[in-house]
Design an enzyme around this catalytic site. Structure first.
Site, PDB file in Angstrom:
ATOM      1  N   ASP A  49      -2.444   9.759  -9.661  1.00  0.00           N
ATOM      2  CA  ASP A  49      -2.526   8.703 -10.685  1.00  0.00           C
ATOM      3  C   ASP A  49      -1.139   8.298 -11.166  1.00  0.00           C
ATOM      4  OD1 ASP A  49      -5.264   8.727 -10.495  1.00  0.00           O
ATOM      5  OD2 ASP A  49      -5.605   9.795 -12.385  1.00  0.00           O
ATOM      6  N   ASP A  80       0.852  -1.176   0.000  1.00  0.00           N
ATOM      7  CA  ASP A  80       0.000   0.000   0.000  1.00  0.00           C
ATOM      8  C   ASP A  80       0.896   1.236   0.000  1.00  0.00           C
ATOM      9  OD1 ASP A  80      -3.075   0.771   0.870  1.00  0.00           O
ATOM     10  OD2 ASP A  80      -1.612   2.209   1.643  1.00  0.00           O
ATOM     11  N   GLU A 131      -4.914   2.609  -3.625  1.00  0.00           N
ATOM     12  CA  GLU A 131      -3.449   2.574  -3.676  1.00  0.00           C
ATOM     13  C   GLU A 131      -2.905   1.238  -3.192  1.00  0.00           C
ATOM     14  OE1 GLU A 131      -4.579   4.749   0.205  1.00  0.00           O
ATOM     15  OE2 GLU A 131      -5.411   4.436  -1.801  1.00  0.00           O
ATOM     16  N   ASN A 172      -2.325  13.161  -2.984  1.00  0.00           N
ATOM     17  CA  ASN A 172      -3.471  13.671  -3.733  1.00  0.00           C
ATOM     18  C   ASN A 172      -3.839  15.080  -3.305  1.00  0.00           C
ATOM     19  OD1 ASN A 172      -4.273  11.845  -5.709  1.00  0.00           O
ATOM     20  ND2 ASN A 172      -5.489  10.605  -4.305  1.00  0.00           N
TER      21      ASN A 172
END
Length: 298
Positions: free
Chosen positions: A187, A170, A209, A178
């Protein structure tokens, strides 16, 4: 295309193969329908099955049905039945049994090649639909559903006493990336991590993620080694964003197949280990050893 051709007559098989092979098709012939079905099951490249109705030990209709069940939604397969006795009943039975098309035996070259052009168009479309249904659009990795399905198939091959291991990872502090740099950078971060994962084992994006890797027939030590390489590789990445390059790290959970295990259990233990890695500082690897955890920096 790879075509499986089934008929009781070797003369018929030779004649039809002679029509197909000069056009670049790979043709595998069988007089035994059970052997043909076994070959289709183990050979993913087969796109077309052409079978007479009068085959044995499985009848042509039984072979059509079994092949259709085998393909289901996981692989493209076009089924053509042949019979020297064309009738509405034969046609209806063939279509009801999973056939896509019906031709008279022996087929004319023009009709046969026209049917195969239709098969090529349809199987290409099926292949693309399957790819879209199984693939995460952002990374090109398997999506969660396909990842778990492939892992289940691998587990069935491994069996109770075999070896298999899992790595879950993760991206650390992904929400901050973000929030500070925007979703485009978020992204790009996900895509960068996905590229680092490579093709070692069954690899998927499980959501957001989080990613997963299943290593069939390989022990937990291999999963730990892979997690270590990935942790160092991802830590070395730098992404453009703002005034300074963005540093990425990931946390990892590792688990190993145990007797009587399930894919759900294997993944759940890795997920618990991953949570522990997050809770104890991030950018580290935690291995689930039965109900215990081994925490290390990698």
């Amino acid at each position: 295309m790879h075509i499986v051709l089934v008929d009781t007559s070797r003369v018929v098989l030779k004649m039809i193969a002679a029509l197909l092979e000069p056009h670049g098709h790979t043709v595998t012939v069988f007089t035994n329908s059970t052997e043909a079905l076994d070959f289709i099951e183990t050979t993913a490249s087969v796109r077309v099955l052409i079978t007479s109705l009068e085959v044995r030990p499985l009848s042509g209709l039984e072979l059509c049905w079994s092949a259709r069940l085998l393909a289901e939604s996981n692989r493209p397969l076009y089924v053509i039945t042949m019979s020297s006795a064309r009738s509405e009943r034969n046609l209806a039975e063939a279509l009801d049994s999973g056939a896509d098309d019906f031709i008279e035996k022996p087929p004319s070259p023009e009709e046969l090649h026209a049917r195969l052009r239709a098969a090529d168009r349809l199987t290409n479309m099926q292949s693309e639909l399957i790819r879209l249904a199984q693939t995460d659009p952002l990374t090109g990795l398997l999506n969660r559903r396909a990842f778990l399905s492939r892992s289940q198939e691998a587990a069935e091959r491994v069996g109770n006493h075999g070896k298999m291991s899992a790595v879950l990872l993760d991206i650390d502090n992904f929400k901050r990336i973000n929030d500070e740099y925007g979703h485009d950078v978020g992204d790009a971060t996900i895509q960068a991590v996905a590229r680092e994962l490579g093709t070692d084992g069954i690899v998927g994006r499980l959501g957001g993620e989080e990613f997963g890797v299943i290593l069939p027939h390989r022990p937990g030590t291999d999963a730990e080694a892979l997690a270590g390489r990935l942790r160092r590789g991802i830590e070395a990445l730098r992404l453009r964003g703002g005034k300074a390059p963005i540093r990425i790290t990931c946390s990892f959970g590792v688990s190993e197949w145990i007797e009587g295990d399930t894919v759900e259990g294997l993944v759940k233990r890795a997920d618990i280990a991953l949570y522990e890695a997050k809770a104890t500082g991030r950018n580290r690897i935690v291995t689930a050893i039965s109900d215990l955890m081994l925490n290390r920096a990698g």
